[in-house]
Design an enzyme around this catalytic site. Structure first.
Site, short mmCIF file in Angstrom:
data_model
loop_
_atom_site.label_atom_id
_atom_site.label_comp_id
_atom_site.label_asym_id
_atom_site.label_seq_id
_atom_site.Cartn_x
_atom_site.Cartn_y
_atom_site.Cartn_z
N TRP A 53 66.66 61.41 88.54
CA TRP A 53 66.87 61.15 89.97
C TRP A 53 67.24 62.42 90.68
O TRP A 53 67.52 63.44 90.05
CB TRP A 53 67.89 60.01 90.19
CG TRP A 53 69.24 60.13 89.51
CD1 TRP A 53 69.60 61.00 88.53
CD2 TRP A 53 70.39 59.33 89.78
NE1 TRP A 53 70.89 60.80 88.16
CE2 TRP A 53 71.41 59.77 88.90
CE3 TRP A 53 70.66 58.28 90.65
CZ2 TRP A 53 72.69 59.20 88.90
CZ3 TRP A 53 71.93 57.71 90.64
CH2 TRP A 53 72.92 58.17 89.78
N HIS A 113 65.48 64.21 111.87
CA HIS A 113 64.24 64.56 112.57
C HIS A 113 63.35 65.47 111.71
O HIS A 113 62.67 66.35 112.22
CB HIS A 113 64.56 65.16 113.94
CG HIS A 113 65.31 64.21 114.81
ND1 HIS A 113 64.70 63.43 115.79
CD2 HIS A 113 66.62 63.85 114.81
CE1 HIS A 113 65.63 62.66 116.36
NE2 HIS A 113 66.80 62.89 115.78
N HIS A 152 58.82 61.13 111.53
CA HIS A 152 60.10 60.50 111.88
C HIS A 152 60.07 59.77 113.21
O HIS A 152 59.17 59.93 114.02
CB HIS A 152 61.23 61.53 111.85
CG HIS A 152 61.20 62.51 112.98
ND1 HIS A 152 60.44 63.65 112.95
CD2 HIS A 152 61.84 62.53 114.17
CE1 HIS A 152 60.60 64.33 114.06
NE2 HIS A 152 61.44 63.66 114.84
N ASP A 193 62.19 58.62 116.73
CA ASP A 193 63.22 59.04 117.68
C ASP A 193 63.79 57.81 118.38
O ASP A 193 63.04 57.02 118.97
CB ASP A 193 62.63 59.95 118.77
CG ASP A 193 62.55 61.42 118.35
OD1 ASP A 193 62.86 61.74 117.18
OD2 ASP A 193 62.17 62.24 119.20
N HIS A 208 68.72 59.85 121.03
CA HIS A 208 68.36 61.24 120.72
C HIS A 208 68.45 62.13 121.96
O HIS A 208 68.71 63.31 121.85
CB HIS A 208 66.94 61.27 120.14
CG HIS A 208 66.44 62.64 119.79
ND1 HIS A 208 67.23 63.61 119.20
CD2 HIS A 208 65.21 63.21 119.93
CE1 HIS A 208 66.51 64.70 119.00
NE2 HIS A 208 65.29 64.50 119.44
N HIS A 253 60.41 63.03 125.90
CA HIS A 253 61.75 62.69 125.42
C HIS A 253 62.60 62.14 126.56
O HIS A 253 63.28 61.10 126.42
CB HIS A 253 62.45 63.93 124.83
CG HIS A 253 61.97 64.31 123.46
ND1 HIS A 253 60.89 65.11 123.25
CD2 HIS A 253 62.44 63.97 122.24
CE1 HIS A 253 60.71 65.27 121.94
NE2 HIS A 253 61.63 64.58 121.30
MN MN Z 1 62.66 63.84 116.70
#
Ligand code: MN
Length: 261
Positions: free
Chosen positions: A62, A70, A74, A76, A80, A208
């Site tokens: 493992w 991020h 990924h 958001d 964020h 964003h």
């Molecule tokens: Mn991001």
């Protein structure tokens, strides 16, 4: 409903519905966004061995992993961005799970992005797409295909002396999608939902700012959007349940009608 789900399982098993992976492999070499040096930086993926069938653990192997919320492909969350800091349930662990499965449409900008690293998705392009494929459905994911996911190494961030150059949406395009079409979220094959030069827009980083201020979501570093039809697919995007998390690496899958590409 029982019949619907039974039929769904049959169609997955038979390949009538295909499951398509839209995720990059988490790898230390995969680029992460680089901000101007005065700001904090996002970590690349890193993996260390705990044991590998040896004296540290004779019967098992493992790893410990280190990464940013991020890093890699990924999600958001609204929290964020500063515009989304007051959005209720704006952290990944608070978002209601119905949001993680839903319809997706793909706007193909690959021809333009092949010619222009700073190619922009505009309202005109969205309206032309709708002329062909119908109105962008309410509460759908909208993905901007650029084929940028086929790039690797330095070409992916495409950093120049004046900063990164990669395609993205104009503020007007994002406003149309958020305010008039009421989409669920917006996703890209580049390192951000905004263009590399998105800092120069008003507001800066309009995707964003506008998406998260309206409680909408983002997906970045998606891969293989050329495998999706313009309409008719379903996206499964389930961020990790990180307490107070602003985003999360995740496996993004699409369910696609068989035979279509
Ligand atoms: Mn991001």
């Amino acid at each position: 409903m029982t019949d619907t789900l039974a039929q769904f399982a049959v169609e997955i098993a038979s390949g009538a519905i295909r499951v398509v992976d839209l995720t990059h492999t988490l790898d230390p070499d995969f680029p992460v966004i680089i901000l101007p040096p005065e700001f904090g930086q996002c970590a690349r993926f890193r993996m260390e061995e705990i044991s590998a069938y040896d004296h540290r653990g004779p019967g098992w192997k493992w790893h410990n992993i280190h990464l940013s919320e991020h890093t890699g492909t990924h999600f958001d969350a609204p929290s964020h961005w500063i515009s989304g800091r007051e959005v209720p349930n704006g952290d990944v662990d608070e978002i209601s799970v119905e949001n993680f499965v839903g319809p997706v449409v793909v706007i193909d900008c690959s021809a333009g992005a092949a010619k222009d690293d700073d190619f922009e998705l505009t309202p005109e392009i969205i309206l032309a797409w709708e002329g062909q494929h119908g109105r962008v459905p309410t509460d759908a994911w909208v993905l901007m295909r650029t084929d940028w996911s086929k790039r690797s190494g330095a070409e992916y961030l495409n950093m120049q002396s004046d900063g990164p150059h990669s395609p993205g949406p104009t503020p007007e395009a994002i406003r149309l999608l958020v305010e008039d079409r009421d989409i669920r979220g917006f996703g890209t094959e580049t390192v951000g939902t905004d263009a590399g030069q998105g800092a120069h827009h008003t507001p800066p980083y309009p995707a964003h700012y506008i998406l998260h201020g309206a409680g909408k979501f983002g997906l970045q570093c998606l891969s293989g959007l050329d495998q999706l039809p313009p309409t008719g697919a379903v996206l499964i995007a389930t961020p990790l349940k990180i307490k107070g998390g602003t985003g999360s690496p995740l496996r993004v899958l699409a369910l696609v009608p068989g035979g279509e590409t």
